[in-house]
Design an enzyme around this catalytic site. Structure first.
Site, short mmCIF file in Angstrom:
data_model
loop_
_atom_site.label_atom_id
_atom_site.label_comp_id
_atom_site.label_asym_id
_atom_site.label_seq_id
_atom_site.Cartn_x
_atom_site.Cartn_y
_atom_site.Cartn_z
N GLU A 81 21.80 -18.30 9.97
CA GLU A 81 20.37 -18.45 10.22
C GLU A 81 19.63 -18.34 8.89
O GLU A 81 18.42 -18.25 8.86
CB GLU A 81 19.89 -17.40 11.22
CG GLU A 81 20.16 -15.97 10.81
CD GLU A 81 19.56 -14.98 11.78
OE1 GLU A 81 20.32 -14.48 12.60
OE2 GLU A 81 18.35 -14.72 11.71
N CYS A 113 22.00 -14.62 15.28
CA CYS A 113 23.31 -14.00 14.99
C CYS A 113 24.43 -14.58 15.85
O CYS A 113 25.59 -14.21 15.68
CB CYS A 113 23.25 -12.50 15.22
SG CYS A 113 22.04 -11.70 14.19
N THR A 154 17.50 -2.07 7.90
CA THR A 154 18.57 -2.80 8.60
C THR A 154 18.83 -4.16 7.94
O THR A 154 19.30 -5.08 8.59
CB THR A 154 18.27 -2.97 10.11
OG1 THR A 154 17.11 -3.80 10.26
CG2 THR A 154 18.01 -1.65 10.79
N SER A 206 13.48 -6.08 20.88
CA SER A 206 14.72 -6.80 20.56
C SER A 206 15.94 -6.01 21.04
O SER A 206 16.94 -6.60 21.46
CB SER A 206 14.82 -7.08 19.05
OG SER A 206 15.10 -5.90 18.32
N HIS A 237 27.97 -6.85 18.55
CA HIS A 237 27.15 -7.29 17.42
C HIS A 237 26.49 -6.04 16.81
O HIS A 237 25.98 -5.18 17.53
CB HIS A 237 26.09 -8.29 17.89
CG HIS A 237 25.03 -8.54 16.87
ND1 HIS A 237 25.32 -8.94 15.59
CD2 HIS A 237 23.68 -8.42 16.93
CE1 HIS A 237 24.20 -9.06 14.90
NE2 HIS A 237 23.18 -8.75 15.69
N LYS A 246 24.63 2.14 21.40
CA LYS A 246 23.77 1.94 22.58
C LYS A 246 24.40 0.89 23.50
O LYS A 246 24.34 1.00 24.73
CB LYS A 246 22.38 1.46 22.16
CG LYS A 246 21.53 2.56 21.53
CD LYS A 246 20.16 2.00 21.16
CE LYS A 246 19.43 2.90 20.17
NZ LYS A 246 19.13 4.23 20.66
N ASN A 282 23.18 -5.32 8.07
CA ASN A 282 23.25 -6.46 9.00
C ASN A 282 23.65 -7.74 8.25
O ASN A 282 23.07 -8.06 7.22
CB ASN A 282 21.88 -6.66 9.68
CG ASN A 282 21.98 -7.53 10.94
OD1 ASN A 282 23.04 -8.11 11.21
ND2 ASN A 282 20.91 -7.60 11.71
N SER A 315 19.42 -13.36 18.68
CA SER A 315 18.04 -13.25 19.16
C SER A 315 17.52 -14.62 19.56
O SER A 315 17.95 -15.65 19.05
CB SER A 315 17.15 -12.67 18.06
OG SER A 315 17.33 -11.29 17.99
P1 HMG Z 1 11.94 2.56 14.00
O1 HMG Z 1 10.85 2.41 14.97
O2 HMG Z 1 11.54 2.85 12.62
O3 HMG Z 1 12.96 3.70 14.38
O4 HMG Z 1 12.81 1.23 14.05
P2 HMG Z 1 12.89 4.81 15.54
O5 HMG Z 1 11.70 5.65 15.38
O6 HMG Z 1 13.15 4.20 16.90
O7 HMG Z 1 14.17 5.65 15.09
C1 HMG Z 1 15.43 5.07 15.14
C2 HMG Z 1 16.38 6.13 15.68
O8 HMG Z 1 16.44 7.17 14.72
C3 HMG Z 1 15.93 6.75 16.99
O9 HMG Z 1 17.09 6.99 17.75
C4 HMG Z 1 15.32 8.07 16.55
O10 HMG Z 1 15.37 9.10 17.55
C5 HMG Z 1 16.22 8.43 15.38
P3 HMG Z 1 17.17 6.50 19.29
O11 HMG Z 1 16.07 7.15 20.00
O12 HMG Z 1 16.98 4.98 19.25
O13 HMG Z 1 18.54 6.91 19.72
N1 HMG Z 1 15.61 9.35 14.41
C6 HMG Z 1 16.28 10.35 13.83
N2 HMG Z 1 17.55 10.78 13.96
C7 HMG Z 1 17.97 11.86 13.21
N3 HMG Z 1 17.12 12.51 12.36
C8 HMG Z 1 15.84 12.11 12.19
C9 HMG Z 1 15.37 10.99 12.95
N4 HMG Z 1 14.20 10.34 13.03
C10 HMG Z 1 14.36 9.35 13.94
N5 HMG Z 1 15.06 12.75 11.33
C11 HMG Z 1 14.38 -0.45 14.70
C12 HMG Z 1 14.14 1.04 14.51
C13 HMG Z 1 15.81 -0.69 15.06
C14 HMG Z 1 13.48 -0.96 15.85
C15 HMG Z 1 14.01 -1.20 13.38
O14 HMG Z 1 14.89 -0.81 12.36
C16 HMG Z 1 14.03 -2.72 13.50
O15 HMG Z 1 13.05 -3.33 13.90
N6 HMG Z 1 15.17 -3.36 13.11
C17 HMG Z 1 15.32 -4.82 13.16
C18 HMG Z 1 15.55 -5.33 14.58
C19 HMG Z 1 16.93 -5.03 15.12
O16 HMG Z 1 17.85 -4.76 14.38
N7 HMG Z 1 17.08 -5.14 16.45
C20 HMG Z 1 18.36 -4.91 17.08
C21 HMG Z 1 18.56 -5.72 18.36
S1 HMG Z 1 18.22 -7.47 18.10
C22 HMG Z 1 19.63 -8.04 17.23
O17 HMG Z 1 20.59 -7.36 17.11
C23 HMG Z 1 19.54 -9.39 16.61
C24 HMG Z 1 19.39 -9.40 15.11
O18 HMG Z 1 20.62 -9.04 14.49
C25 HMG Z 1 18.92 -10.76 14.63
C26 HMG Z 1 19.65 -12.01 15.07
O19 HMG Z 1 20.07 -12.18 16.20
O20 HMG Z 1 19.70 -12.92 14.23
C27 HMG Z 1 18.37 -8.39 14.62
#
Ligand code: HMG
Length: 419
Positions: A81, A113, A154, A206, A237, A246, A282, A315
């Site tokens: 992509e 992906c 990521t 996502s 993935h 998860k 990633n 996605s």
């Molecule tokens: P965020 O909002 O900054 O993170 O973004 P958060 O606040 O949800 O925290 C992440 C985790 O860390 C949480 O755990 C927190 O509790 C924990 P969870 O509740 O989810 O189990 N946390 C801590 N743990 C230990 N000590 C601490 C602490 N503080 C917080 N102090 C997000 C996270 C993944 C949303 C962001 O990084 C993002 O937008 N990433 C990009 C999108 C993505 O990867 N999506 C995945 C699914 S889609 C996909 O896989 C397709 C893709 O690869 C693209 C394609 O297909 O081409 C992306």
């Protein structure tokens, strides 16, 4: 019988930044990245690296260990992509850089992906009709999000090249099952319009779309396969390793496993594949296959006879759940991933930002720099001249620049040998 993965090889950028440094620079607790996302280090592309050089380097490494395979390639598909042109595919640059046979189909497949899985399934069918030929499937991507955004930790980049052929079940590295479950769903969870260099993403949404895709594809698989014993290993993935956890939680719920069994399964069937993803980040279309390489590297010949399940998510979205069985071909896998990781150069956050900016500048017309350092890569992206991309092969006796505007150099094809 379906096709098989006969061997695979990986390429990763030559620089990385640690999540500890990144967390400090962004004012975030390091544990959020380490434990919350499961990430330790993130691969960074420099100005001489792009989707083409990563793809070509992974395939070059594959042919180094399978030299007789190159002239049998009749299909070359790059799943990406992060294509470098809206018309000209990454696959044709790779075809040229590697000196693949002219009687070869070469093209690119895009669906976020999921692209490389679409390519793998297509190649697996194609080898049934062309049993004497081989297919080269490459997943190559550069994951970029806006600096300072939630997606930034990521990011990552890399490529995985796979040799696909019709093999005796025992000779395959991974014999693919003809049964697979699919789930397509039009969503705006992650996308990149042509005017954006970085992806747009609705992070939490996502994750829900991914899990919905997993459930849909798995249920479709079960409708066809009926009740099957739990696979020995499960690869999901991996946009970040905590997402694979998860996914396994959702899968365990679907299978009705207790909490205790979920944790046991996670440790023994899922975690052994994730170590390299923690250090690369990633790789979009390549993340699932980086996990496959990680598993082969860690478990080696102990995998022979074991069953594997793979879940691919792209996605937008398209999901596929499929399975395979490891064969004696696991002997063919040459351990190289740990070495690649050990020989990278660590940069601090300021240097990461400079590299990031420098590689984006290389995507502009007339960015050509003939003297770009090659940092031990097999191929270097030299930039764009008169709207044409220029590359250098570094492994030949003397480095060869492939500059489209100069036909005398263009005709120069060299045999494979190390510098
Ligand atoms: P965020 O909002 O900054 O993170 O973004 P958060 O606040 O949800 O925290 C992440 C985790 O860390 C949480 O755990 C927190 O509790 C924990 P969870 O509740 O989810 O189990 N946390 C801590 N743990 C230990 N000590 C601490 C602490 N503080 C917080 N102090 C997000 C996270 C993944 C949303 C962001 O990084 C993002 O937008 N990433 C990009 C999108 C993505 O990867 N999506 C995945 C699914 S889609 C996909 O896989 C397709 C893709 O690869 C693209 C394609 O297909 O081409 C992306």
């Amino acid at each position: 019988m379906n096709g098989a993965i006969l061997d695979l090889a990986v390429a990763i950028p030559h620089h990385y930044v640690s999540h500890k440094e990144l967390a400090q620079a962004r004012g975030v607790e390091a544990d959020k990245y380490h434990r919350g996302l499961g990430c330790d280090e993130m691969a960074i592309c420099g100005p001489g690296e792009d989707t083409v050089t990563l793809a070509a380097e992974a395939a070059w490494r594959l042919f180094e260990h399978n030299p007789e395979a190159r002239e049998r390639i009749g299909l070359c598909i790059v799943g990406t992509e992060s294509g470098v042109d809206a018309a000209k595919p990454v696959a044709i640059y790779v075809h040229r850089l590697l000196g693949l046979p002219a009687n070869c189909r070469a093209f690119e497949i895009k669906h976020a992906c999921y692209g490389a899985t679409a390519a793998l399934q297509m190649a697996s069918s194609w080898v049934q009709q062309h049993p004497k030929r081989l297919a080269l499937v490459i997943a190559s991507d550069i994951a970029r999000y806006e600096r300072g955004s939630a997606g930034e930790p990521t990011q990552g980049a890399g490529a995985v090249a796979m040799l696909v052929g019709k093999a005796d079940e025992r000779d395959a590295l991974l014999q693919l099952s003809p049964i697979s479950g699919a789930f397509a769903n039009d969503v705006y969870d992650f996308w990149r319009p042509p005017y954006q260099s970085e992806a747009l993403v609705k992070g939490k949404y996502s994750m829900n779309c991914y899990l919905e895709g997993l459930q849909g594809a798995y249920e479709d698989y079960c409708r066809q396969a009926g009740d099957e014993p739990t696979p020995d290993y499960l690869l999901y993935h991996v946009p970040f390793p905590a997402m694979a956890r998860k996914a396994h939680r959702r899968m365990s719920d679907l299978r009705g496993l207790s909490d205790e069994l979920y944790y046991e399964d996670l440790e023994s069937r899922v975690e052994p594949a994730l170590w390299a993803n923690r250090k690369v980040g990633n790789v979009y279309s390549g993340s699932l296959y980086l996990a496959l390489a990680g598993l082969c590297e860690r478990k080696g010949t102990r995998l022979i006879g074991r069953r594997l399940a793979l879940f691919s998510y792209g996605s937008g979205s398209c999901s596929e759940y499929f399975t395979g069985r490891f064969g004696e071909g696991v002997h063919r896998y040459h351990r190289h991933l740990q070495h690649l990781l050990d020989t990278r150069t660590e940069v601090d956050v300021d240097q990461y930002e400079l590299l990031h900016d420098a590689s984006l500048k290389m995507e502009r017309n007339n960015s050509f720099q003939s003297a770009l350092p090659h940092q031990g890569q097999a191929f270097t992206f030299l930039g764009i001249r008169d709207h044409e991309r220029c590359y250098r092969q570094n492994f030949a006796e003397d480095a060869v620049a492939l500059i489209p505007a100069r036909p005398t150099i263009l005709n120069n094809t060299r045999p494979f040998q190390r510098a």
